[in-house]
Design a protein around this motif. Structure first.
Motif, short mmCIF file in Angstrom:
data_model
loop_
_atom_site.label_atom_id
_atom_site.label_comp_id
_atom_site.label_asym_id
_atom_site.label_seq_id
_atom_site.Cartn_x
_atom_site.Cartn_y
_atom_site.Cartn_z
N ASN A 39 34.93 52.43 42.75
CA ASN A 39 35.77 53.55 43.18
C ASN A 39 37.24 53.17 43.37
N ALA A 40 37.77 52.30 42.55
CA ALA A 40 39.14 51.81 42.75
C ALA A 40 40.05 52.22 41.61
N SER A 41 40.11 53.47 41.29
CA SER A 41 40.85 53.93 40.11
C SER A 41 42.24 53.32 39.98
N VAL A 42 43.14 53.58 40.92
CA VAL A 42 44.50 53.06 40.80
C VAL A 42 44.62 51.61 41.26
N MET A 43 43.67 51.15 42.07
CA MET A 43 43.71 49.79 42.60
C MET A 43 42.91 48.79 41.76
N GLN A 44 42.21 49.25 40.74
CA GLN A 44 41.28 48.42 39.97
C GLN A 44 41.95 47.15 39.43
N LYS A 45 43.03 47.31 38.69
CA LYS A 45 43.68 46.17 38.06
C LYS A 45 44.24 45.20 39.10
N ALA A 46 44.86 45.73 40.14
CA ALA A 46 45.45 44.89 41.18
C ALA A 46 44.35 44.09 41.90
N LEU A 47 43.22 44.73 42.19
CA LEU A 47 42.13 44.03 42.87
C LEU A 47 41.49 42.96 41.98
N GLU A 48 41.33 43.28 40.70
CA GLU A 48 40.78 42.28 39.77
C GLU A 48 41.69 41.06 39.68
N ASN A 49 42.98 41.27 39.59
CA ASN A 49 43.93 40.15 39.54
C ASN A 49 43.91 39.34 40.82
N ALA A 50 43.84 40.02 41.97
CA ALA A 50 43.80 39.32 43.25
C ALA A 50 42.52 38.50 43.38
N LEU A 51 41.40 39.02 42.91
CA LEU A 51 40.14 38.26 42.93
C LEU A 51 40.24 37.01 42.07
N LEU A 115 47.69 48.70 55.20
CA LEU A 115 48.83 49.62 55.18
C LEU A 115 50.05 48.85 54.69
N VAL A 116 50.67 49.33 53.61
CA VAL A 116 51.85 48.68 53.04
C VAL A 116 52.98 49.69 53.00
N ASN A 117 54.15 49.31 53.54
CA ASN A 117 55.33 50.18 53.57
C ASN A 117 56.48 49.53 52.81
N ARG A 142 50.68 48.05 45.43
CA ARG A 142 49.25 47.93 45.13
C ARG A 142 48.83 46.47 45.03
N ALA A 143 49.67 45.64 44.42
CA ALA A 143 49.36 44.21 44.33
C ALA A 143 49.34 43.56 45.72
N ASP A 144 50.27 43.94 46.57
CA ASP A 144 50.31 43.41 47.93
C ASP A 144 49.07 43.83 48.72
N ALA A 145 48.68 45.10 48.60
CA ALA A 145 47.49 45.59 49.30
C ALA A 145 46.24 44.88 48.79
N ALA A 146 46.15 44.68 47.48
CA ALA A 146 44.99 43.98 46.91
C ALA A 146 44.92 42.54 47.42
N ASP A 147 46.06 41.86 47.49
CA ASP A 147 46.08 40.50 48.02
C ASP A 147 45.61 40.47 49.47
N GLN A 148 46.04 41.44 50.27
CA GLN A 148 45.62 41.49 51.67
C GLN A 148 44.12 41.74 51.79
N ILE A 149 43.57 42.62 50.95
CA ILE A 149 42.14 42.90 50.99
C ILE A 149 41.34 41.66 50.62
N VAL A 150 41.73 40.99 49.53
CA VAL A 150 41.01 39.80 49.09
C VAL A 150 41.13 38.68 50.12
N ARG A 151 42.30 38.56 50.75
CA ARG A 151 42.46 37.55 51.80
C ARG A 151 41.47 37.80 52.93
N ARG A 152 41.25 39.06 53.27
CA ARG A 152 40.28 39.38 54.32
C ARG A 152 38.85 39.13 53.85
#
Length: 159
Positions: A39-51, A115-117, A142-152
């Motif tokens: 369910n990561a339509s717009v975040m898919q690529k950023a999350l894959e790269n962060a992983l 949350l990224v501002n 999106r890349a910053d948010a993905a990095d934060q998610i993967v870090r967690r």
């Protein structure tokens, strides 16, 4: 003398743990290497790269040891500052991502909310390039948010 100072500066920076953004990553590894992103339509690529940056591997649902379920992605663009003439001077761009790590359909760990501002300057006379600038800023967010998610995710315990 100049070479000695330069060498000393490089050694001091490397000794304190300094690294360029995106080059050092996290010191921890993921508890499971194979992840499915759901369910990561717009975040898919950023999350894959962060992983991939933390030695994770995005795989299909059948091959996955764990699933990252992106529950929601919310974007907002609000007026941040205005001029004395009541014209928009800056916008505040906000990206909120909610995700949950899952194993065999059961949640693992706490839900993750990131949350990224960012602020974006605006001027009515420079409208042509603002769309491209806005898209670049959103991609970085999106890349910053993905990095934060993967870090967690690296702090999850393997069962």
């Amino acid at each position: 003398m100049n070479k000695i100072l330069m060498t000393a500066a490089v050694l001091l920076l490397s000794a304190c743990g300094f690294h360029l953004k995106g080059m050092g990553g996290t010191a921890r590894t993921l508890p499971y290497p194979a992840w499915h992103i759901q369910n990561a339509s717009v975040m898919q690529k950023a999350l894959e790269n962060a992983l991939r940056r933390v030695d994770g591997k995005p795989v299909s649902a059948a091959e996955a040891q764990m699933t990252l379920n992106v529950k929601g992605v919310e974007t907002r663009q609000d007026i941040y500052t205005i001029t004395r003439a009541a014209l928009v001077n800056e916008y505040l761009l906000t990206l909120r991502v909610e995700a949950q790590a899952m194993r065999n359909g059961e949640p693992v760990g706490e839900p993750i909310t990131v949350l990224v501002n960012r602020t974006m300057d605006y001027n009515d006379s420079e409208v042509l390039g603002k769309q491209e600038e806005s898209e670049t800023i959103w991609a970085e967010m999106r890349a910053d948010a993905a990095d934060q998610i993967v870090r967690r995710l690296t702090f999850l315990k393997a069962y």
